[in-house]
Design a protein around this motif. Structure first.
Motif, PDB file in Angstrom:
ATOM      1  N   GLU A 176      -0.975  -6.842  -3.077  1.00  0.00           N
ATOM      2  CA  GLU A 176      -2.214  -5.855  -3.837  1.00  0.00           C
ATOM      3  C   GLU A 176      -2.233  -4.765  -2.222  1.00  0.00           C
ATOM      4  OE1 GLU A 176      -4.736  -9.193  -6.464  1.00  0.00           O
ATOM      5  OE2 GLU A 176      -5.190  -8.522  -4.321  1.00  0.00           O
ATOM      6  N   PRO A 177      -1.397  -3.747  -2.628  1.00  0.00           N
ATOM      7  CA  PRO A 177      -1.898  -2.815  -1.454  1.00  0.00           C
ATOM      8  C   PRO A 177      -3.524  -1.736  -1.734  1.00  0.00           C
ATOM      9  CG  PRO A 177       0.336  -2.724  -2.152  1.00  0.00           C
ATOM     10  CD  PRO A 177       0.201  -3.625  -3.104  1.00  0.00           C
ATOM     11  N   GLY A 178      -3.596  -1.447  -1.089  1.00  0.00           N
ATOM     12  CA  GLY A 178      -5.144  -0.179  -1.095  1.00  0.00           C
ATOM     13  C   GLY A 178      -3.685   0.954  -0.640  1.00  0.00           C
ATOM     14  N   ALA A 222      -2.768   4.262   5.176  1.00  0.00           N
ATOM     15  CA  ALA A 222      -2.340   3.194   5.791  1.00  0.00           C
ATOM     16  C   ALA A 222      -1.004   3.431   5.801  1.00  0.00           C
ATOM     17  CB  ALA A 222      -2.627   1.968   5.899  1.00  0.00           C
ATOM     18  N   SER A 223      -0.212   3.301   6.775  1.00  0.00           N
ATOM     19  CA  SER A 223       1.404   3.133   7.189  1.00  0.00           C
ATOM     20  C   SER A 223       2.706   2.038   5.871  1.00  0.00           C
ATOM     21  CB  SER A 223       1.725   2.977   8.513  1.00  0.00           C
ATOM     22  OG  SER A 223       3.271   2.581   8.670  1.00  0.00           O
ATOM     23  N   PRO A 224       3.324   2.833   5.168  1.00  0.00           N
ATOM     24  CA  PRO A 224       3.790   1.395   4.595  1.00  0.00           C
ATOM     25  C   PRO A 224       3.595   0.051   5.680  1.00  0.00           C
ATOM     26  CG  PRO A 224       4.365   4.120   4.071  1.00  0.00           C
ATOM     27  CD  PRO A 224       3.688   3.950   5.287  1.00  0.00           C
ATOM     28  N   ARG A 225       4.330   0.314   6.429  1.00  0.00           N
ATOM     29  CA  ARG A 225       5.087  -0.768   6.761  1.00  0.00           C
ATOM     30  C   ARG A 225       3.526  -1.767   6.927  1.00  0.00           C
ATOM     31  NH1 ARG A 225       5.233  -2.637  12.183  1.00  0.00           N
ATOM     32  NH2 ARG A 225       7.256  -4.033  13.194  1.00  0.00           N
ATOM     33  N   VAL A 226       2.445  -1.315   6.978  1.00  0.00           N
ATOM     34  CA  VAL A 226       2.049  -2.577   6.996  1.00  0.00           C
ATOM     35  C   VAL A 226       1.710  -3.765   5.747  1.00  0.00           C
ATOM     36  CG1 VAL A 226      -1.216  -3.002   6.398  1.00  0.00           C
ATOM     37  CG2 VAL A 226      -0.251  -1.311   8.329  1.00  0.00           C
ATOM     38  N   VAL A 227       1.807  -2.204   4.098  1.00  0.00           N
ATOM     39  CA  VAL A 227       2.782  -3.716   3.409  1.00  0.00           C
ATOM     40  C   VAL A 227       3.590  -4.203   4.230  1.00  0.00           C
ATOM     41  CG1 VAL A 227       2.596  -3.660   0.631  1.00  0.00           C
ATOM     42  CG2 VAL A 227       1.653  -1.632   2.012  1.00  0.00           C
ATOM     43  N   LEU A 229       4.878  -5.402   6.033  1.00  0.00           N
ATOM     44  CA  LEU A 229       5.212  -7.170   7.352  1.00  0.00           C
ATOM     45  C   LEU A 229       3.798  -7.982   6.172  1.00  0.00           C
ATOM     46  CD1 LEU A 229       3.901  -5.049  10.430  1.00  0.00           C
ATOM     47  CD2 LEU A 229       5.187  -6.526  10.309  1.00  0.00           C
ATOM     48  N   ALA A 230       3.085  -7.754   5.520  1.00  0.00           N
ATOM     49  CA  ALA A 230       2.436  -8.583   4.530  1.00  0.00           C
ATOM     50  C   ALA A 230       3.781  -9.304   3.757  1.00  0.00           C
ATOM     51  CB  ALA A 230       1.572  -7.998   3.357  1.00  0.00           C
ATOM     52  N   ILE A 231       4.531  -8.758   2.809  1.00  0.00           N
ATOM     53  CA  ILE A 231       5.610  -8.819   2.363  1.00  0.00           C
ATOM     54  C   ILE A 231       6.607  -9.861   3.436  1.00  0.00           C
ATOM     55  CG2 ILE A 231       7.501  -8.526   1.130  1.00  0.00           C
ATOM     56  CD1 ILE A 231       6.275  -5.548  -0.166  1.00  0.00           C
ATOM     57  N   ALA A 232       7.004  -9.631   4.977  1.00  0.00           N
ATOM     58  CA  ALA A 232       7.361 -10.531   5.307  1.00  0.00           C
ATOM     59  C   ALA A 232       6.910 -11.790   5.902  1.00  0.00           C
ATOM     60  CB  ALA A 232       7.605  -9.520   6.535  1.00  0.00           C
ATOM     61  N   ALA A 245      -4.139  -8.630   0.532  1.00  0.00           N
ATOM     62  CA  ALA A 245      -4.125  -6.957   0.022  1.00  0.00           C
ATOM     63  C   ALA A 245      -4.439  -6.757   1.412  1.00  0.00           C
ATOM     64  CB  ALA A 245      -5.351  -7.699  -0.437  1.00  0.00           C
ATOM     65  N   VAL A 246      -4.151  -5.572   1.178  1.00  0.00           N
ATOM     66  CA  VAL A 246      -3.784  -4.741   2.817  1.00  0.00           C
ATOM     67  C   VAL A 246      -4.124  -3.730   1.936  1.00  0.00           C
ATOM     68  CG1 VAL A 246      -2.529  -6.955   3.733  1.00  0.00           C
ATOM     69  CG2 VAL A 246      -1.333  -4.770   2.411  1.00  0.00           C
ATOM     70  N   PRO A 247      -4.740  -2.695   3.497  1.00  0.00           N
ATOM     71  CA  PRO A 247      -4.818  -3.131   4.682  1.00  0.00           C
ATOM     72  C   PRO A 247      -6.686  -3.484   4.314  1.00  0.00           C
ATOM     73  CG  PRO A 247      -4.852  -0.343   4.165  1.00  0.00           C
ATOM     74  CD  PRO A 247      -4.117  -1.310   3.521  1.00  0.00           C
ATOM     75  N   PHE A 248      -7.220  -3.811   5.776  1.00  0.00           N
ATOM     76  CA  PHE A 248      -8.075  -4.272   5.232  1.00  0.00           C
ATOM     77  C   PHE A 248      -9.157  -3.463   4.396  1.00  0.00           C
ATOM     78  CE2 PHE A 248     -12.725  -4.482   6.977  1.00  0.00           C
ATOM     79  CZ  PHE A 248     -13.142  -5.725   6.619  1.00  0.00           C
TER      80      PHE A 248
END
Length: 276
Positions: A176-178, A222-227, A229-232, A245-248
């Motif tokens: 769940e990206p923000g 936030a950068s797409p990389r934040v998402v 990392l969650a997928i990883a 759910a990312v980011p904070f």
């Protein structure tokens, strides 16, 4: 251990999909990145990602893509259903043809590709289906009726699917990206203005475009990389969480939605999105 594991990622030509393909490749996965725009995936190829054209509204395209991976690798361990887009505009102004297309991409394409990989995952006795939803699957905005309807659908589909697949050792995870800095916000804003900018909803369309313009600022989005990392994490943890759910800020907004009554949340949304 991720070496030898095979991942298929849709919508891999940019944003979250591209970042996820790079992250999983870095972690040792054999990664297949699929998208309609193969010409935009040279960076993935340079990092060892197998790229190919796939249209998630075309059954033959999806079927041939899955068959190719199985022919070349003999397995699929992770499916990341990331392809999707946000088409905005007042419900009164959006043609039903466009509404149906958004469901085809965001929901039915996701469901069909999942159908295609499940026989293999069941035979393996393992697998991960990672569905990229949105915090928009838990709340709502003016002029976003059709987009939010698709993401609410992805949330419900994923919950039912998780229980169906549990006996076969297959995990279903929702991401769940923000607010993320991708092309998504610009496309959503442009569609809202194009459809409702000259109608009774023009002031709302203008305000929504202003809000989404802010999302492209590094101090906000936030950068797409934040998402990625969650997928990883969802792809590699022995016992992945059901939702990430990312980011904070996404977690904070979902907590606010849970705490407030519907009327109170309506007020908060209109404070943010209401015409100035």
């Amino acid at each position: 251990m991720t070496e030898g594991r095979v991942a298929l990622i849709t919508g891999a030509s940019s944003g979250i999909g591209e970042a996820t393909a790079l992250e999983l490749a870095r972690r040792g996965f054999t990664v297949y990145g699929a998208a309609r725009r193969v010409d935009r995936m040279a960076r993935l190829t340079a990092h060892g990602v197998h790229v190919f054209e796939m249209d998630v509204t075309d059954d033959a395209s999806m079927t041939s893509g899955v068959e190719r991976i199985l022919h070349e690798q003999g397995r699929i361990d992770v499916l990341v259903n990331n392809a999707g887009y946000g088409s905005y505009g007042a419900l009164e102004d959006v043609p039903l043809e466009e509404a149906r297309r958004q469901f085809e991409v965001n929901v039915f394409g996701l469901a069909r590709l999942t159908q295609l990989v499940l026989p293999t995952m069941r035979a393996q006795g393992s697998g991960r289906v990672i569905n990229v939803s949105s915090i928009g699957g838990k709340f709502y905005e003016p002029l976003g009726a059709w987009y939010h309807a698709t993401k609410f659908a992805v949330e419900g589909l994923s919950d039912s699917l998780r229980l169906e697949l549990r006996p076969f050792g297959i995990h279903v995870v929702v991401i769940e990206p923000g607010t993320i800095r991708t092309e998504w916000g610009g496309i959503a804003a442009d569609s809202a203005v194009a459809r409702s900018g000259g109608t009774a909803y023009a002031r709302q369309a203008k305000r929504l475009a202003e809000v989404y313009e802010l999302a492209d600022r590094p101090s906000v989005g936030a950068s797409p990389r934040v998402v990625a990392l969650a997928i990883a994490k969802a792809a590699t943890e022995a016992r992945p969480r059901i939702r990430y759910a990312v980011p904070f800020g996404a977690k904070a907004l979902l907590a606010l939605r849970w705490l407030l009554t519907d009327r109170a949340f309506d007020w908060a949304i209109m404070r943010a999105y209401g015409p100035r």
